[in-house]
Design an enzyme around this catalytic site. Structure first.
Site, PDB file in Angstrom:
ATOM      1  N   ASP A  64       0.819  -1.139  -0.171  1.00 25.53           N
ATOM      2  CA  ASP A  64      -0.073   0.054  -0.073  1.00 25.53           C
ATOM      3  C   ASP A  64       0.773   1.370   0.030  1.00 25.53           C
ATOM      4  O   ASP A  64       0.198   2.319  -0.151  1.00 25.53           O
ATOM      5  CB  ASP A  64      -0.989   0.116   1.187  1.00 25.53           C
ATOM      6  CG  ASP A  64      -0.333  -0.033   2.518  1.00 25.53           C
ATOM      7  OD1 ASP A  64       1.039  -0.110   2.496  1.00 25.53           O
ATOM      8  OD2 ASP A  64      -0.916  -0.265   3.612  1.00 25.53           O
ATOM      9  N   HIS A  65       1.927   1.265   0.275  1.00 23.16           N
ATOM     10  CA  HIS A  65       2.950   2.422   0.245  1.00 23.16           C
ATOM     11  C   HIS A  65       3.449   2.765  -0.909  1.00 23.16           C
ATOM     12  O   HIS A  65       3.545   3.727  -1.445  1.00 23.16           O
ATOM     13  CB  HIS A  65       3.991   2.142   1.787  1.00 23.16           C
ATOM     14  CG  HIS A  65       3.449   2.235   2.951  1.00 23.16           C
ATOM     15  ND1 HIS A  65       2.525   1.607   3.371  1.00 23.16           N
ATOM     16  CD2 HIS A  65       3.988   3.243   3.811  1.00 23.16           C
ATOM     17  CE1 HIS A  65       2.258   1.797   4.704  1.00 23.16           C
ATOM     18  NE2 HIS A  65       3.328   3.042   4.905  1.00 23.16           N
ATOM     19  N   ASP A 119       4.055  -1.557  11.420  1.00 21.89           N
ATOM     20  CA  ASP A 119       3.649  -0.032  11.031  1.00 21.89           C
ATOM     21  C   ASP A 119       3.246   0.603  12.325  1.00 21.89           C
ATOM     22  O   ASP A 119       2.494  -0.211  12.880  1.00 21.89           O
ATOM     23  CB  ASP A 119       2.678  -0.032   9.716  1.00 21.89           C
ATOM     24  CG  ASP A 119       2.472   1.259   9.469  1.00 21.89           C
ATOM     25  OD1 ASP A 119       2.982   1.389   8.268  1.00 21.89           O
ATOM     26  OD2 ASP A 119       1.650   2.164  10.064  1.00 21.89           O
ATOM     27  N   ARG A 379      -0.113  12.872  10.422  1.00 25.26           N
ATOM     28  CA  ARG A 379       1.064  13.325  10.721  1.00 25.26           C
ATOM     29  C   ARG A 379       1.187  14.402   9.652  1.00 25.26           C
ATOM     30  O   ARG A 379       0.957  14.586   8.541  1.00 25.26           O
ATOM     31  CB  ARG A 379       2.262  12.329  10.246  1.00 25.26           C
ATOM     32  CG  ARG A 379       2.299  11.123  11.349  1.00 25.26           C
ATOM     33  CD  ARG A 379       3.470  10.065  11.369  1.00 25.26           C
ATOM     34  NE  ARG A 379       3.221   9.206  12.329  1.00 25.26           N
ATOM     35  CZ  ARG A 379       3.538   8.273  12.240  1.00 25.26           C
ATOM     36  NH1 ARG A 379       3.954   7.496  11.378  1.00 25.26           N
ATOM     37  NH2 ARG A 379       3.487   7.435  13.425  1.00 25.26           N
ATOM     38  N   SER A 533       7.233   6.981  12.947  1.00 24.79           N
ATOM     39  CA  SER A 533       6.934   5.769  12.244  1.00 24.79           C
ATOM     40  C   SER A 533       7.779   4.593  12.841  1.00 24.79           C
ATOM     41  O   SER A 533       8.733   4.713  13.701  1.00 24.79           O
ATOM     42  CB  SER A 533       7.260   5.681  10.533  1.00 24.79           C
ATOM     43  OG  SER A 533       8.392   5.049  10.531  1.00 24.79           O
ATOM     44  N   ARG A 535       9.715   2.554  11.080  1.00 32.96           N
ATOM     45  CA  ARG A 535      10.449   2.136  10.155  1.00 32.96           C
ATOM     46  C   ARG A 535      11.947   1.848  10.709  1.00 32.96           C
ATOM     47  O   ARG A 535      12.386   2.651  11.535  1.00 32.96           O
ATOM     48  CB  ARG A 535      10.539   3.221   9.215  1.00 32.96           C
ATOM     49  CG  ARG A 535      11.197   4.501   9.236  1.00 32.96           C
ATOM     50  CD  ARG A 535      11.124   5.596   8.230  1.00 32.96           C
ATOM     51  NE  ARG A 535       9.675   6.040   8.112  1.00 32.96           N
ATOM     52  CZ  ARG A 535       9.230   7.067   7.832  1.00 32.96           C
ATOM     53  NH1 ARG A 535      10.114   7.932   7.586  1.00 32.96           N
ATOM     54  NH2 ARG A 535       8.158   7.429   7.605  1.00 32.96           N
TER      55      ARG A 535
HETATM   56  C1  MIC Z   1       4.300   6.424   8.302  1.00 36.35           C
HETATM   57  O1  MIC Z   1       2.935   6.497   8.222  1.00 36.35           O
HETATM   58  O2  MIC Z   1       5.106   6.852   8.649  1.00 36.35           O
HETATM   59  C2  MIC Z   1       4.643   5.112   7.669  1.00 36.35           C
HETATM   60  C3  MIC Z   1       5.272   5.181   6.450  1.00 36.35           C
HETATM   61  O3  MIC Z   1       3.431   4.130   7.544  1.00 36.35           O
HETATM   62  C4  MIC Z   1       5.478   4.263   8.577  1.00 36.35           C
HETATM   63  C5  MIC Z   1       5.990   3.043   8.173  1.00 36.35           C
HETATM   64  C6  MIC Z   1       7.270   3.366   7.301  1.00 36.35           C
HETATM   65  O4  MIC Z   1       7.895   3.875   7.297  1.00 36.35           O
HETATM   66  O5  MIC Z   1       7.266   2.357   6.048  1.00 36.35           O
HETATM   67  C7  MIC Z   1       4.972   3.973   9.911  1.00 36.35           C
HETATM   68  O6  MIC Z   1       3.803   4.564  10.359  1.00 36.35           O
HETATM   69  O7  MIC Z   1       5.409   3.019  10.662  1.00 36.35           O
HETATM   70 FE1  SF4 Z   2       0.077   4.756   5.042  1.00 38.80          FE
HETATM   71 FE2  SF4 Z   2       1.417   5.549   7.207  1.00 38.80          FE
HETATM   72 FE3  SF4 Z   2      -0.031   7.175   5.989  1.00 38.80          FE
HETATM   73 FE4  SF4 Z   2      -1.194   5.336   7.147  1.00 38.80          FE
HETATM   74  S1  SF4 Z   2      -0.050   7.042   8.341  1.00 38.80           S
HETATM   75  S2  SF4 Z   2      -1.746   5.859   5.184  1.00 38.80           S
HETATM   76  S3  SF4 Z   2       0.170   3.716   7.034  1.00 38.80           S
HETATM   77  S4  SF4 Z   2       1.874   6.215   5.176  1.00 38.80           S
END
Ligand code: MIC
Ligand code: SF4
Length: 641
Positions: A64-65, A119, A379, A533, A535
């Protein structure tokens, strides 16, 4: 004394430890989820553990990313993930099927179960009464291999809801209320449990909006009971058999109780650049808006799109605004078409984006220079949208749609004639995209593209660390600062040597060169270092760049675990005033590291450049300390520990 719902679920899954706040516990994990941007490393690390098939009750791999597919890299990753899922016993949700948290909530989330996801917004599952926790990829790989999940027992905070949300006020406004009270670091080491008479007035997707954004509090997770509302949701999803009542006892004791009267909740916005900078929308009314996006794992259910469609019904968006809509799941798209929601949105001038994370992680739909973007996301960290100087506001779908209509922020209660409707009768179930794994272990070949590189291993902690300070940061540094995402960098997630070149890029474009030039490095941080996140790249890439320790005033939970999992020392200032005495390029020395880590919880650091000493603390015991000393979790597992 009665028990909270969180305690009941933890107790049922407890493998070791006692449920005393702060103590190390281990819990059995029933389900896991991964998404593609963290998932490639998860399956590489799972393979390195040498376990042929997952041992969980149910595991899903979502894509999905990374779905913009600007070149071969994204689809190579998709192919790798699809083949790995098939081989290792994991269900595969391909690109197009939707955002992991929304799909999981609709199709697989089960009250009373534990879910570990790679995630940070995995707590979305708390909306359906699951204990759903976000973690670094290797912790999820270990859970898939049958290991329990280790954490310090969180404090349980009760959030008592009374009353009922008023017209054009939304679940998003509830979690923004909590964020205003608790801040982005207020939830570290805590679980937020919602209870009280107001709970029954909130649907499961509304509850999920609240638990989703509990991640922004830094919380371990958030959860709602599983009640008759949950039962109705599961019946609509044709999963009535998954329902069980899960409710905390009336006399449960909480470490602290926050009371929120839903009658009094007003439309709110988190203003740039932090989810806890919350103000009433009426205070920002009149600020011109360039862009509006409705979507993300926080607010992309059928009713979120429905209320926006009803606000825009028969009208045109303001000429100064671009409107993007990213439905949360394929199911939401199909249902919204059926309900007439999609046509209303398109007629009003909305641009339908893919059902994916998209703009939330800087994958397309970036705002214009200095653009003001109103987003229903979770965010608004600087630069995350893809535009460095954009001003991102986090709002409800009601406030977002009102801004699209007027071209400026306006309190959605001032838009006459619209009532929120319930569109759930239009829900269409269609799981045909989800691919089951091979029924038994088979010879499925895992397909590797040229961008997929082996995961580097950490080294056991050195006994003497001599390192220079490569960067000194302020408070609330996010993982988006440490390891940025976006359309340029996200495709490098499977290639640590390449992605490492971008560490701290937006804060100090010379970070990589400075780290490479030093024999070893240390990062100095402020409060809540590593928020955001899950990550693990934000630890793994610094490890690859010879970072040996991060010394901060305090850490965010998942990032601290990730540092440990890759053998980087997470150390905290004993006296935060020492932070002021350190500068970039200072040479720091720590001696007898291994012995001192084991013998106590303090270490003395000599600042050779400043000719002074200061003390740092580590709060690690038991298993976490062993993992750190071994140079990370993979080493620990490989050594059979
Ligand atoms: C995000 O919202 O920052 C992400 C991208 O979903 C991350 C995961 C990632 O960095 O792949 C998260 O929330 O953990
Ligand atoms: Fe995707 Fe992270 Fe954004 Fe949720 S917060 S939509 S998991 S990138």
């Amino acid at each position: 004394m009665g028990k909270s719902l969180a305690e009941k679920i933890i107790e049922k899954h407890l493998v070791s430890g006692t449920m005393k706040a702060g103590e190390e516990i281990a819990i059995k994990i029933d389900q896991t989820l991964t998404q593609d941007a963290t998932g490639t490393l998860v399956y590489l690390q799972f393979a390195a553990m040498g376990i042929p098939r997952v041992k969980t009750e149910f595991s899903v791999s979502y894509v999905d990313h990374n779905t913009t597919q600007g070149d071969f890299k994204n689809m190579d990753d998709h192919r790798f993930l699809q083949s790995a899922a098939k081989k290792y016993g994991v269900y595969f949700s391909p690109p197009g099927n939707g955002i992991c948290h929304q799909v999981h909530l609709e199709r697989f989330g089960t009250p009373g179960k534990t879910l570990l996801g790679s995630d940070s917004h995995t707590p979305t599952g708390g909306g359906i009464g699951m204990l759903a926790i976000g973690a670094g990829g290797i912790d999820v790989a270990a859970a898939m291999a049958g290991a329990p999940f280790y954490m310090n027992m969180p404090q349980i905070i009760g959030v008592k809801l009374t009353g009922k949300l008023q017209r054009m006020c939304s679940a998003k406004d509830v979690i923004l209320t909590v964020l205003k009270l608790e801040t982005v670091k207020g939830g570290v080491g805590k679980i937020y449990e919602y209870f009280g008479p107001g709970v029954a007035s909130l649907s499961v997707p509304e509850r999920a909006t609240i638990t989703n954004m509990g991640a922004e509090l830094g919380a371990t997770t958030s959860l709602f009971p599983s009640d008759l509302v949950t039962k109705k949701f599961l019946e609509l999803e044709k999963r009535a058999e998954n329902w069980t009542e899960m409710i905390g006892d009336d006399d449960a004791s909480y470490a602290h109780v926050i009371e929120i009267n839903l009658d009094k909740v007003v439309p709110l916005a988190a203003v740039p650049h932090s989810p806890d900078k919350v103000v009433p929308v009426k205070d920002i009314a009149g600020i011109k808006v360039d862009q509006v996006v409705i979507g993300s794992c926080t607010n992309s259910s059928i009713n979120d799109l429905g209320v926006a469609a009803d606000i825009l019904d028969g009208k045109r968006i303001h000429e100064g605004v671009q409107l993007g809509i990213a439905p949360g799941t394929r199911q939401v798209i199909l249902s919204a078409v059926e309900a007439g929601i999609m046509s209303k949105l398109v007629e009003a001038g909305g641009r339908i984006l893919e059902s994916a994370c998209g703009p939330c992680i800087g994958m397309g739909f970036a705002p214009c220079s200095k653009g003001v973007s109103a987003r229903t996301f979770n965010r608004n960290f600087p630069g995350r949208s893809g535009t460095k100087d954009a001003e991102v506001y986090l709002v409800s779908p009601e406030t977002a749609a009102a801004a699209a209509l007027k071209g400026e922020f306006v309190d959605p209660r001032d838009i006459p004639g619209v009532e929120k409707r319930d569109y759930v009768q239009f829900i269409k179930i269609d799981d045909r995209m989800v691919l089951p794994p091979d029924p038994v272990e088979a010879d499925t070949e895992v397909i590797f593209g040229p961008n997929i590189k082996p995961v580097p291993l950490g080294a056991p902690v050195d006994d003497t660390i001599k390192a220079s300070v490569i960067i000194k940061t302020g408070d609330n540094i996010t993982t988006d600062h440490i390891m940025p995402a976006g359309s340029k960098i996200l495709p490098l997630r499977s290639n640590i040597p390449e992605i490492s070149k971008h560490v701290f890029e937006q804060v100090d474009s010379e970070f990589y060169n400075k780290a490479m030039a030093a024999d070893a490095g240390i990062i100095i941080g402020g409060e809540n270092y590593g928020q955001g996140s899950s990550r693990e790249h934000a630890a793994l890439a610094p490890m690859f760049l010879k970072i040996k320790a991060v010394i901060a005033k305090s850490f965010a939970r998942i990032h601290k675990a990730n540092l440990i999992n890759f053998g980087i020392l997470p150390l905290e200032f004993q006296n935060s005033a020492d932070y002021d005495t350190i500068d970039e390029a200072d040479e720091l020395v720590i001696v007898d590291v291994r012995k001192n880590l084991k013998d106590g919880n303090t270490l003395v650091i000599v600042n050779k450049t400043k000719n002074r000493e200061f003390t740092v603390v580590h709060t690690l015991g038991g298993r976490f300390l062993d993992i750190l000393i071994n140079g990370g979790l993979l080493n620990t597992i490989k050594n059979g520990k």
